[in-house]
Scaffold this active site. Structure first.
Site, PDB file in Angstrom:
ATOM      1  N   ARG A  17       6.958   7.295  15.074  1.00  0.00           N
ATOM      2  CA  ARG A  17       8.410   8.113  15.095  1.00  0.00           C
ATOM      3  C   ARG A  17       8.828   8.512  16.462  1.00  0.00           C
ATOM      4  O   ARG A  17       9.327   9.554  16.784  1.00  0.00           O
ATOM      5  CB  ARG A  17       8.466   9.215  14.314  1.00  0.00           C
ATOM      6  CG  ARG A  17       8.189   9.045  12.529  1.00  0.00           C
ATOM      7  CD  ARG A  17       9.209   8.171  12.025  1.00  0.00           C
ATOM      8  NE  ARG A  17       8.795   7.862  10.518  1.00  0.00           N
ATOM      9  CZ  ARG A  17       7.918   6.896  10.137  1.00  0.00           C
ATOM     10  NH1 ARG A  17       7.526   6.149  11.272  1.00  0.00           N
ATOM     11  NH2 ARG A  17       7.538   6.748   9.069  1.00  0.00           N
ATOM     12  N   SER A  26      12.131  13.323   5.465  1.00  0.00           N
ATOM     13  CA  SER A  26      11.032  14.230   6.082  1.00  0.00           C
ATOM     14  C   SER A  26      11.366  15.213   7.304  1.00  0.00           C
ATOM     15  O   SER A  26      11.920  14.454   8.056  1.00  0.00           O
ATOM     16  CB  SER A  26       9.994  13.304   6.632  1.00  0.00           C
ATOM     17  OG  SER A  26       9.457  12.199   5.539  1.00  0.00           O
ATOM     18  N   GLU A  70      11.051  16.145  12.808  1.00  0.00           N
ATOM     19  CA  GLU A  70      11.372  14.702  12.839  1.00  0.00           C
ATOM     20  C   GLU A  70      12.818  14.516  13.304  1.00  0.00           C
ATOM     21  O   GLU A  70      13.384  13.791  14.349  1.00  0.00           O
ATOM     22  CB  GLU A  70      11.081  13.992  11.571  1.00  0.00           C
ATOM     23  CG  GLU A  70      11.201  12.347  11.829  1.00  0.00           C
ATOM     24  CD  GLU A  70      10.795  11.789  10.574  1.00  0.00           C
ATOM     25  OE1 GLU A  70       9.728  11.692  10.074  1.00  0.00           O
ATOM     26  OE2 GLU A  70      11.809  10.908   9.949  1.00  0.00           O
TER      27      GLU A  70
HETATM   28  C1  LIG Z   1      16.611  10.640   1.938  1.00  0.00           C
HETATM   29  C2  LIG Z   1      16.169  10.283   3.557  1.00  0.00           C
HETATM   30  C3  LIG Z   1      15.112   9.371   3.768  1.00  0.00           C
HETATM   31  C4  LIG Z   1      14.777   8.903   4.845  1.00  0.00           C
HETATM   32  N1  LIG Z   1      13.556   8.069   5.138  1.00  0.00           N
HETATM   33  C5  LIG Z   1      13.170   7.809   5.980  1.00  0.00           C
HETATM   34  C6  LIG Z   1      11.976   7.097   6.143  1.00  0.00           C
HETATM   35  O1  LIG Z   1      11.309   6.515   5.308  1.00  0.00           O
HETATM   36  N2  LIG Z   1      11.628   6.795   7.631  1.00  0.00           N
HETATM   37  C7  LIG Z   1      12.473   6.981   8.754  1.00  0.00           C
HETATM   38  O2  LIG Z   1      11.812   6.374   9.598  1.00  0.00           O
HETATM   39  N3  LIG Z   1      13.451   7.753   8.569  1.00  0.00           N
HETATM   40  C8  LIG Z   1      13.894   8.133   7.526  1.00  0.00           C
HETATM   41  N4  LIG Z   1      15.047   8.982   7.215  1.00  0.00           N
HETATM   42  C9  LIG Z   1      15.703   9.418   8.588  1.00  0.00           C
HETATM   43  C10 LIG Z   1      16.889   8.344   8.829  1.00  0.00           C
HETATM   44  O3  LIG Z   1      17.255   7.764   7.912  1.00  0.00           O
HETATM   45  C11 LIG Z   1      16.557   7.534   9.933  1.00  0.00           C
HETATM   46  O4  LIG Z   1      16.133   8.129  11.159  1.00  0.00           O
HETATM   47  C12 LIG Z   1      17.841   6.796  10.404  1.00  0.00           C
HETATM   48  O5  LIG Z   1      17.493   5.893  11.235  1.00  0.00           O
HETATM   49  C13 LIG Z   1      18.815   7.663  11.013  1.00  0.00           C
HETATM   50  O6  LIG Z   1      19.945   6.999  11.306  1.00  0.00           O
HETATM   51  P1  LIG Z   1      21.417   7.677  11.226  1.00  0.00           P
HETATM   52  O7  LIG Z   1      22.420   6.574  11.702  1.00  0.00           O
HETATM   53  O8  LIG Z   1      21.782   8.531  10.092  1.00  0.00           O
HETATM   54  O9  LIG Z   1      20.986   8.688  12.783  1.00  0.00           O
HETATM   55  P2  LIG Z   1      21.624   9.816  13.124  1.00  0.00           P
HETATM   56  O10 LIG Z   1      21.095  10.840  12.188  1.00  0.00           O
HETATM   57  O11 LIG Z   1      23.163  10.019  13.157  1.00  0.00           O
HETATM   58  O12 LIG Z   1      21.015  10.095  14.482  1.00  0.00           O
HETATM   59  C14 LIG Z   1      19.578  10.465  14.760  1.00  0.00           C
HETATM   60  C15 LIG Z   1      19.317  10.259  16.188  1.00  0.00           C
HETATM   61  O13 LIG Z   1      19.551   9.155  16.439  1.00  0.00           O
HETATM   62  C16 LIG Z   1      20.484   8.962  17.826  1.00  0.00           C
HETATM   63  N5  LIG Z   1      21.392   7.983  17.553  1.00  0.00           N
HETATM   64  C17 LIG Z   1      21.779   7.350  16.396  1.00  0.00           C
HETATM   65  N6  LIG Z   1      22.520   6.241  16.762  1.00  0.00           N
HETATM   66  C18 LIG Z   1      22.375   6.058  17.982  1.00  0.00           C
HETATM   67  C19 LIG Z   1      23.040   4.767  18.904  1.00  0.00           C
HETATM   68  N7  LIG Z   1      23.406   3.865  18.333  1.00  0.00           N
HETATM   69  N8  LIG Z   1      22.523   5.041  20.166  1.00  0.00           N
HETATM   70  C20 LIG Z   1      21.627   5.912  20.588  1.00  0.00           C
HETATM   71  N9  LIG Z   1      21.176   7.470  19.811  1.00  0.00           N
HETATM   72  C21 LIG Z   1      21.623   7.197  18.518  1.00  0.00           C
HETATM   73  C22 LIG Z   1      21.403  10.278  17.470  1.00  0.00           C
HETATM   74  O14 LIG Z   1      22.190  10.961  18.513  1.00  0.00           O
HETATM   75  C23 LIG Z   1      20.224  11.333  16.915  1.00  0.00           C
HETATM   76  O15 LIG Z   1      19.609  12.007  17.975  1.00  0.00           O
HETATM   77  C24 LIG Z   1      15.451   9.557   6.152  1.00  0.00           C
HETATM   78  C25 LIG Z   1      16.660  10.233   5.912  1.00  0.00           C
HETATM   79  C26 LIG Z   1      16.956  10.454   4.555  1.00  0.00           C
HETATM   80  C27 LIG Z   1      18.098  11.494   4.650  1.00  0.00           C
END
Ligand SMILES: Cc1cc2nc3c(=O)[nH]c(=O)nc-3n(C[C@H](O)[C@H](O)[C@H](O)COP(=O)(O)OP(=O)(O)OC[C@H]3O[C@@H](n4cnc5c(N)ncnc54)[C@H](O)[C@@H]3O)c2cc1C
Length: 369
Positions: free
Chosen positions: A189, A262, A359
């Site tokens: 992570r 998480s 996380e």
């Molecule tokens: C129900 C649920 C289940 C999940 N299960 C998992 C799992 O099994 N495994 C796991 O690893 N994660 C999990 N996650 C966490 C999440 O889905 C991931 O981390 C996902 O990759 C976040 O994507 P996002 O577009 O929503 O990012 P955001 O929440 O919008 O951003 C997260 C971070 O990434 C940065 N960011 C986003 N896009 C970019 C970009 N293009 N360039 C630079 N920085 C960027 C943002 O600035 C921020 O710091 C889960 C979340 C939920 C709600």
């Protein structure tokens, strides 16, 4: 809410196949963010820029109104906590969402996927093209551009295993660059992008996926799910289906109750501490991490054992379904959720001598009080 389009224009293809002039980005002012984060927190942003063409990022960042303001990228908001009600800067949302195969042979394909492609839709896209490697990561919310930030992982697989390179824009001065997988500093992570928040805007990923080969069934729960489906030699599609079944059962749905998955990473501790805790507490889950001197503990187990599962203080709570998930039952503020997260971490520290690390990205505050 005011909005205007960027000066730059680009030719974009319309659904009917014609080319039309369209703004490469647009900027809106005073934008509510409640629909832009899966905790459903009522925050707002001073500026919100939607980018349709990543090549226009330098022009966007040179806009006079944005000078001197902080910026952050927002994908689907599924891995962040707004601890402030107002982000006094510019939020950058990448809406570019193309995927194409760059090269392929009988065994493999190299894809280029824009940051704005929805992750779970990409998993299906790869399966429809007969490619495998992402099926264990099905149903993780968010955009493809966010996947390398924390090196998303689930059911025994991390996205780093499929990443050949990451294209991004370096706000520290290097401009557009391609980082090879080795330069991304991937860990559990973790990545250079997470360690230096605000430096990189990830614009696209290059993924190397296999055609055929064995599916990844190292995770016991996944094997059990497939066995319960009567599938002992599953295809990648069936692995994705099993992963989706498990996730729907185990994790609260953010559309129903606000959460960011998480909330804490599984702590990696010295082997001696892990063995000591294992001898004191029956059932503590301990995993290898590839280094003999360290072990990974289950954060969910520690939190549950410390008595937090199902806890609720106002609308901020710990899910009764899964102890690792903090939930917004309705109108909790980001600060209330952050306060609860700190209380959970303090109690785990007191009971087990183990530090929990959040996380999700916490916007507007640090985790340490
Ligand atoms: C129900 C649920 C289940 C999940 N299960 C998992 C799992 O099994 N495994 C796991 O690893 N994660 C999990 N996650 C966490 C999440 O889905 C991931 O981390 C996902 O990759 C976040 O994507 P996002 O577009 O929503 O990012 P955001 O929440 O919008 O951003 C997260 C971070 O990434 C940065 N960011 C986003 N896009 C970019 C970009 N293009 N360039 C630079 N920085 C960027 C943002 O600035 C921020 O710091 C889960 C979340 C939920 C709600």
């Amino acid at each position: 809410m005011h909005s205007r389009s960027g000066k730059l224009t680009a030719f974009r293809r319309t659904p009917r196949g014609h080319f039309a002039m369209a703004a490469a980005y647009s900027i809106a002012r005073d934008v509510p963010l409640q629909a832009w984060n899966t905790f459903h927190l009522a925050a707002s942003a001073r500026y919100f820029a939607t980018v349709h063409d990543a090549a226009a990022l330098p022009a966007l960042l040179a806009e006079p109104t944005l000078q001197g303001l902080p910026s952050m990228v927002l994908g689907a908001g599924s891995n962040l906590l707004f601890a402030t009600e107002r982000y006094e800067g510019v939020i950058i949302h990448l809406a570019c969402a193309a995927a194409r195969i760059l090269e392929q042979d009988e065994g493999h394909a190299l894809l280029r996927v824009d940051a704005g492609f929805e992750w779970d839709a990409l998993v299906d896209w790869t399966l429809a093209h007969g490619l495998q490697g992402l099926e264990n990561l099905a149903l993780i919310p968010g955009q493809t551009g966010a996947a390398p930030i924390q090196n998303i992982g689930a059911y025994g697989v991390e996205v780093a295993e499929s990443i050949d390179g990451v294209h991004g824009y370096d706000l520290a001065g290097a401009g557009f660059a391609r980082l090879g997988a080795a330069q991304c500093g991937f860990g559990y992570r973790d990545s250079v992008f997470k360690r230096e928040p605000g430096r990189w805007i990830v614009t696209a990923l290059e993924l190397r996926l296999a055609r055929g080969g064995a599916t990844r069934l190292g995770y016991a729960g996944l094997r059990e799910e497939l066995a319960s489906m009567g599938d002992l030699q599953p295809t990648p599609r069936n692995v994705a289906a099993a992963v989706r079944r498990i996730r729907r059962r185990k994790l609260p749905d953010p559309a129903v109750v606000g959460n960011a998955g998480s909330f804490f990473k599984n702590p990696v501790v010295a082997r001696e501490l892990a063995l000591h805790l294992q001898s004191r507490f029956d059932g503590l889950a301990v995993f290898p991490v590839g280094r003999e001197s360290e072990r990974k503990l289950s954060a969910a187990w520690l939190i549950e054992r410390a008595g937090w599962r199902g806890f609720r203080d106002g609308d901020a709570g710990v899910s009764a379904q899964h102890a690792l998930v903090l939930v917004n039952h309705g109108r909790a503020s980001g600060l209330q959720l952050l306060t609860l997260a700190r209380r959970v971490a303090a109690s785990v520290r007191e009971s087990f001598g183990v530090e929990l690390e959040p996380e999700p990205r916490i916007v507007g505050a640090s985790f340490e009080p």
